[in-house]
Design a protein around this motif. Structure first.
Motif, PDB file in Angstrom:
ATOM      1  N   THR A  24      -0.714   5.497  -1.614  1.00 49.22           N
ATOM      2  CA  THR A  24      -2.115   5.401  -1.211  1.00 49.22           C
ATOM      3  C   THR A  24      -2.875   6.623  -1.719  1.00 49.22           C
ATOM      4  N   ARG A  27       0.817  -1.203   0.000  1.00 48.42           N
ATOM      5  CA  ARG A  27       0.000   0.000   0.000  1.00 48.42           C
ATOM      6  C   ARG A  27       0.858   1.263   0.000  1.00 48.42           C
ATOM      7  N   LEU A  62     -10.487  -0.915  -2.753  1.00 42.20           N
ATOM      8  CA  LEU A  62     -10.633  -1.105  -1.316  1.00 42.20           C
ATOM      9  C   LEU A  62     -10.365  -2.529  -0.896  1.00 42.20           C
ATOM     10  N   TRP A 103     -10.192   7.232  -1.255  1.00 38.55           N
ATOM     11  CA  TRP A 103     -11.133   6.112  -1.198  1.00 38.55           C
ATOM     12  C   TRP A 103     -10.410   4.795  -0.955  1.00 38.55           C
ATOM     13  N   ASP A 104      -9.339   4.849  -0.209  1.00 38.50           N
ATOM     14  CA  ASP A 104      -8.594   3.652   0.173  1.00 38.50           C
ATOM     15  C   ASP A 104      -8.099   2.860  -1.034  1.00 38.50           C
ATOM     16  N   SER A 105      -7.740   3.553  -2.077  1.00 37.19           N
ATOM     17  CA  SER A 105      -7.175   2.921  -3.260  1.00 37.19           C
ATOM     18  C   SER A 105      -5.665   3.152  -3.275  1.00 37.19           C
ATOM     19  N   ASN A 109      -8.363  -4.547  -2.246  1.00 38.72           N
ATOM     20  CA  ASN A 109      -7.040  -4.930  -2.732  1.00 38.72           C
ATOM     21  C   ASN A 109      -7.101  -5.754  -4.005  1.00 38.72           C
TER      22      ASN A 109
END
Length: 376
Positions: free
Chosen positions: A307, A274, A346, A310-312, A348
């Protein structure tokens, strides 16, 4: 684990209202002292004993190096920290299924008031483990069988065998791994293998049968690997459209080479990172330790991970290199120079995948040019 309290050893009263004794029958001479509690969190402590419960075939001398720092702890917080670090080192050795830590006050005739005993409760892996899985990729399906013998001689050695049977090719590999006691990052391995690779973008197929020895060691923030490899190689064409350069190198050859690899890795995960970056530089020199091919090869790999919103996660990679043949027949060329762009969502999972090589990229350019010409 939390705060450890040492309770006073004053005897508890054996009578009271809860035991059915009336208040008038009680001897109220001197009032009882309140039970004392001493918090050891910020006080100096001494680790007197470290126990390891659950050992079977593992030799104790290999574990002494991993838990030695626990004896140097001077406070309870330090004991908890160093015990956790020792637990991580024990798990890293790959010989235990799980490791638990218990911290308690010291007991026995020689116990000190501020003495502690640390116990590591471990469970060893089985003497033999196996795996079975299927893989689909590169226009081929394969069945993979694995066999692993961890902790063969009791000092974290590992023997691994893997066999792959595919619809197109069959591969196998046998590896023996031996770490240095006290320095797990320094290790030695011997490998025997047969592997086949197909590279459709270059119309190339390569089959390697060989043996190699590796020695890995860290220097500051870098990891280094010295390797000798002896390979009997067979190169061939995958299609009639293979280039002349590939056809020229087709056939059998014997390669003996020395190589050095330097890796700087700051990623938080090697599988789905990440954040962080990877830099890998490899040099290989063939022809000076035997064999009928001679060349000098330099290649590199760069990976960056960031990173996003939106947690991408945005992950980019770049491979490249160069090869300098020192004889007419090098039988080794760089047919790939590629870049990779991956965006993880999100969960993964891979959201977008873009991979190109120099040949496919040129093919795409030629196709676009032909379309433009036909439209004129």
């Amino acid at each position: 684990m939390g705060t450890v309290y040492a309770r006073s050893l004053d005897p508890l009263p054996m009578q009271g209202p809860e035991l059915g004794v009336q208040a008038d029958d009680m001897d109220l001479g001197e009032p009882e002292h309140e039970e004392k509690q001493e918090v050891l969190e910020n006080k100096d402590v001494v680790v007197q004993h470290v126990h390891i419960d659950g050992l079977g075939r593992t030799k104790e001398d290999i574990l002494t190096y991993e838990i030695a720092d626990v004896f140097r702890a001077k406070s309870l917080i330090d004991v908890m920290k160093k015990s956790h670090e020792a637990r991580q080192r024990l798990l890293r050795m790959g010989i235990f299924r799980h490791v638990e830590v218990v911290i308690d006050t010291a007991e026995g005739a020689n116990a000190l008031p501020n003495g502690l005993d640390v116990t590591f409760e471990v469970k060893e892996l089985r003497r033999m483990t196996g795996s079975y899985n299927t893989m689909v990729g590169n226009n081929e399906g394969s069945m993979v069988l694995g066999l692993k013998l961890p902790n063969v001689f009791g000092r974290a050695e590992k023997l691994t065998f893997q066999f792959s049977y595919g619809t197109k090719e069959t591969s196998y590999g046998l590896s023996f791994f031996k770490p240095q006691p006290g320095h797990f990052e320094r290790n030695f391995s011997i490998n025997l293998y047969k592997v086949t690779g197909q590279f459709p973008w270059s119309s190339l197929r390569e089959t390697d049968r060989g043996v190699s020895t590796e020695f890995s060691f860290p220097i500051w923030r870098t990891n280094h690997t010295l390797k000798w490899e002896g390979v009997w190689r067979e190169l061939g064409c995958l299609a009639r459209t293979a280039s002349f350069a590939v056809r020229e190198e087709s056939g059998q050859s014997l390669k003996s080479s020395l190589s050095h690899t330097m890796v700087i890795d700051t990623r938080n995960s090697t599988i789905l990172p990440r954040k962080g970056a990877l830099l890998k530089i490899n040099q290989e020199l063939a022809g000076y330790t035997g064999g009928d091919v001679s060349f000098l090869r330099e290649d590199f790999e760069i990976q960056l991970n960031k990173t996003l919103f939106w947690d991408s996660v945005l992950s980019t990679s770049l491979w490249g290199g160069m090869l300098l043949p020192s004889t007419k027949r090098s039988n080794k060329k760089l047919f790939t120079l590629s870049a990779l762009l991956i965006i993880q969502t999100l969960s993964n999972s891979i959201f977008h995948y873009f991979l190109f090589s120099h040949k496919t990229f040129l093919n795409h350019c030629q196709a676009i040019f032909k379309d433009l010409v036909s439209d004129q």
